[in-house]
Write an enzyme that holds these catalytic residues in place. Structure first.
Site, short mmCIF file in Angstrom:
data_model
loop_
_atom_site.label_atom_id
_atom_site.label_comp_id
_atom_site.label_asym_id
_atom_site.label_seq_id
_atom_site.Cartn_x
_atom_site.Cartn_y
_atom_site.Cartn_z
N GLU A 157 0.83 -1.20 0.00
CA GLU A 157 0.00 0.00 0.00
C GLU A 157 0.87 1.25 0.00
O GLU A 157 0.62 2.21 -0.75
CB GLU A 157 -0.92 0.01 1.22
N SER A 223 5.63 -21.14 -0.09
CA SER A 223 5.70 -22.60 0.05
C SER A 223 5.21 -23.26 -1.23
O SER A 223 4.60 -22.62 -2.10
CB SER A 223 4.83 -23.10 1.22
N ASP A 295 -5.37 -10.19 1.35
CA ASP A 295 -5.13 -8.84 1.85
C ASP A 295 -5.86 -8.68 3.18
O ASP A 295 -7.07 -8.47 3.22
CB ASP A 295 -5.63 -7.81 0.82
N ASP A 298 -4.89 -2.91 6.33
CA ASP A 298 -5.12 -1.58 5.75
C ASP A 298 -4.42 -0.54 6.60
O ASP A 298 -4.42 -0.63 7.85
CB ASP A 298 -6.61 -1.25 5.67
#
Length: 761
Positions: A157, A223, A295, A298
């Site tokens: 971000e 991984s 995600d 924030d």
């Protein structure tokens, strides 16, 4: 060998037998789950006491107590990211087993610590070097710690906001690929000038690895896993493989253990500070995981009140931050620190002069998100369907679960706590004034699940793998994924092999073929003739190459020097020229070039190469430069070059920069290491030192149904005590790509027992 004197352990209800096999795996036989978890805590502390103590201290913000006042700011950062919500709600979120399991596990850890009080000779040497003793644990310590998970969206971000502000949207397209493709739109009300990389300094301190230097670096960790149905295996049974890629450490991040009791019989790996296991099998279902790059973060940007920097604008008024004062102990004198929180989360940066502050909202600070602890729910799953159901409470980190059961079913079940952002997509920081609020979270049943796919296999490697057939809500859980190359190689091998077996999966886990190298080298002009002898030598070397990143390969050394050096610089510089002013070209180049210590994404570079109008000239000119760089670094004769001279394994103890450097147990290596950032057998390296930073310290292959035919490796060894024979006994096996039997049947365990011990109430 049977120990003659049984040990008395407070809290046990009945005797427990612990058999340690010749590879250092403890096999715990208990009459109840409670006793099994207590014994697991006991053996984890026996084998990894300093690692456990350091994990706890680092997470709780108590490192300055040992290392001095210059760690106070790091401890303050860690305390910002502790879980601070209702503890009963926290325990309930994991399911019915968690509180009891953690309480018993911690009792076992404390029992071993108490034993070291009675016999200080049991303490590993790290405590002597630092001059302190381990502290007793509380069960809540385990669930309050959150900063050891794998996240990272916040970094993107901020980087995206800076790129857009400094260089524009087209340059951001060069810095990072977005999947699915989405246009960039700055959230209404966001002042890009209020965002710069330094606002994350505190966040980075909190999230950095356990080390004794105060400014740790962070690697990007992923991984591989796959599961193959019986119709495509030699045995006719499913086959499951998993090799989690984490920071290479001493001791290993993972710890292998076998827990046998009436409620479950599980063997595999988990993190040593947690009860249960997260990767392995229970005699009915095999399971593995990789990161699913959801995600979950924030960054909120606030306007501060002009007369009071503890108040921020929210809605039509001003809201007060919660201010907490805590004391951080230090040998140099205790220090009082201030922690601030908004309604969204911890404040990581505040600038009263500019009237701006930043805080983090993270799904992983919600109840039930201590990393991997929800794996307790599938320890007793009797089949694939029960395993899938057991994943409902899984919240953090985002994970691709795969499974294979003894009835022949296989499947893929990604799970995470996914925020719902009703009016933005999470790509940028947002104002914290109330216009950008989460609208709850997606339910587990809303996330994709695939059972018994028609092709007969499933594989994940952290790539963008959301279904594209319309079978799932098209709203993505993320736009930022890992490069696709490992997944492409897995698909290539597994799709062609209709007779998979354990040996083949071991080979695939160690596969060092670079499909990026194969693709790039296919674009080189035929022949080796060129007026420039360096270009000619480079063409000859790469034309004769098999694209494998073996330690002895001169071509691999040349290719990586070229790919991540002159070729990359030329492609990005040419792409940036029409996008930024001439006087800002070098600054833009430095900003967008991938960081290879973080498994630098090769996706954009390969796209730039494929679109290059003057490709042949760019390829040969930069190849000549790479040959000259190799001559400077590796010698004039290409026959003496090797990838293993540039790519090495060197495992460092977290005290390596603090304790006496002459102590032999602080380092293992360096040794030449095969593989590269894009190979299935991954080896991400620090470009400055050549030392591998990320890789598969643990590998598993499970033969579902023929459980004793399963195999594993854990490097450098099972024990974290430098005095133990199991401290580094598996390192050579791991380097060679070899494994040992992962035995779970009573007969096989007894046949390979190295020592045994009885714990009594």
């Amino acid at each position: 060998m049977e120990d003659s004197t049984p040990l008395r352990i407070p809290g046990l209800t009945q005797s427990v037998t612990i058999r340690t096999d010749c590879w250092g795996i403890p096999h715990i036989e208990a009459s109840s789950a409670d006793d099994a978890f207590l014994a697991q805590g006991w053996v984890a502390a026996r084998d990894r006491l300093f690692q456990l103590d350091w994990w706890r201290r680092r997470g709780l913000g108590r490192t300055a107590e040992v290392l001095g006042a210059h760690y106070v700011e790091r401890d303050r950062a860690a305390r910002l990211f502790l879980y601070r919500g209702d503890i009963d709600e926290e325990w309930a979120a994991y399911g019915p087993r968690a509180r009891s399991a953690v309480t018993r596990f911690v009792a076992g850890v404390n029992a071993w610590i108490a034993a070291t009080e009675r016999d200080p000779g049991l303490l590993p040497p790290e405590f002597t070097e630092l001059g302190y003793r381990p502290a007793l644990w509380e069960p809540e310590d385990v669930v309050r710690l959150r900063s050891h998970g794998l996240y990272g969206n916040l970094e993107q971000e901020v980087a995206r906001a800076v790129t857009l502000r400094e260089f524009g949207a087209e340059v951001e397209g060069l810095r990072r690929r977005r999947e699915p493709a989405v246009s960039l739109s700055v959230p209404e009300g966001l002042d890009l000038a209020a965002v710069d990389p330094h606002v994350l300094d505190t966040y980075r301190l909190a999230m950095g690895p356990v080390a004794t230097h105060p400014a740790p670096t962070r690697t990007l960790e992923g991984s591989n896993n796959w599961v193959v149905a019986g119709g495509r295996t030699k045995s006719g049974r499913p086959l499951l493989a998993n090799d989690p890629h984490r920071a290479m450490s001493l001791p290993s991040l993972r710890y292998l253990v076998h827990l046998s009791c009436p409620e479950f019989d599980v063997i595999g790996a988990g993190e040593p500070a947690l009860p249960g296991i997260s990767i392995g099998h229970n005699g009915a279902v095999a399971f593995g995981l990789t990161i699913w790059a959801v995600d979950q973060e924030d960054l909120y940007v606030y306007e501060l009140h002009p007369d009071d920097d503890s108040r921020y604008r929210y809605g039509d008024g001003w809201e007060s931050m919660e201010v907490v004062h805590e004391r951080i102990p230090s040998p140099d004198g205790d220090r009082e620190v201030e922690l601030r929180f908004t309604r969204h989360g911890p404040v990581i940066h505040s600038d009263a002069a500019r009237g701006v502050a930043h805080a983090v909202r993270a799904a992983w600070l919600e109840p039930g998100t201590a990393p991997y602890l929800a794996s307790l729910n599938y320890l007793d799953a009797g089949d694939g369907a029960a395993f899938v159901s057991s994943l409902d409470p899984w919240r953090a980190p985002g994970v691709n679960h795969v499974f294979g059961d003894a009835d022949g079913r296989i499947g893929w079940c990604p799970r995470a706590l996914v925020p719902i952002r009703p009016n933005w997509n999470g790509l940028f920081p947002v104002p914290g004034d109330g216009r950008y609020e989460w609208a709850g979270f997606r339910e587990a049943r809303e996330l994709p699940t695939v059972v018994d796919p028609a092709r007969g296999w499933v594989a994940t490697a952290n790539e963008m793998n959301l279904p594209e057939d319309g079978s799932w809500d098209p709203v993505p859980v993320s736009y930022e994924w890992y490069p696709p190359f490992r997944a492409q190689r897995l698909s290539e091998v597994l799709g062609a092999d209709t007779h998979c077996d354990v040996a083949g999966s071991i080979a695939l886990q160690n596969d060092d073929l670079s499909i990026v190298a194969r693709s790039v080298c296919s674009l080189l002009p035929a022949g080796g003739g060129d007026d420039d002898p360096d270009i000619s030598a480079g063409l000859t070397r790469l034309h004769d190459w098999d694209y494998r990143m073996g330690t002895d390969s001169a071509a691999a050394a040349l290719f990586e020097t070229w790919l991540r050096g002159p070729l990359r610089e030329r492609l990005y510089r040419d792409a940036l020229r029409p996008l930024v002013p001439h006087d800002r070209l070098e600054a833009a180049l430095a900003w967008v070039l991938p960081d290879d210590s973080l498994s630098g994404d090769m996706t954009v570079q390969t796209e730039l190469l494929n679109a290059c109008e003057d490709r042949t000239r760019v390829l040969v000119e930069t190849l000549g430069l790479a040959v000259r760089r190799c001559r400077e670094r590796l010698g004039d004769d290409p026959a003496t070059w090797s990838w293993g001279r540039l790519n090495t394994s060197l495992l460092r103890h977290p005290l390596s920069q603090h304790a006496d450097e002459s102590l032999p147990w602080l380092r293992i290596g360096p040794r030449p290491k095969a593989g590269g950032p894009e190979t299935v057998g991954v080896a991400v390296r620090d470009p400055g030192t050549g030392v591998q930073t990320t890789g598969a310290s643990v590998r598993f292959v499970v033969d579902v149904g023929n459980w004793d035919a399963s195999v594993a490796i854990n490097t450098p060894g099972q024990s974290g005590d430098p005095r133990s024979s199991h401290y580094d006994d598996l390192y050579d096996l791991w380097l060679a790509g070899e494994v040992f039997p992962l035995l779970s049947s009573p007969e096989a365990v007894r046949a390979h027992t190295e020592s045994s011990q009885t714990l009594r109430p």
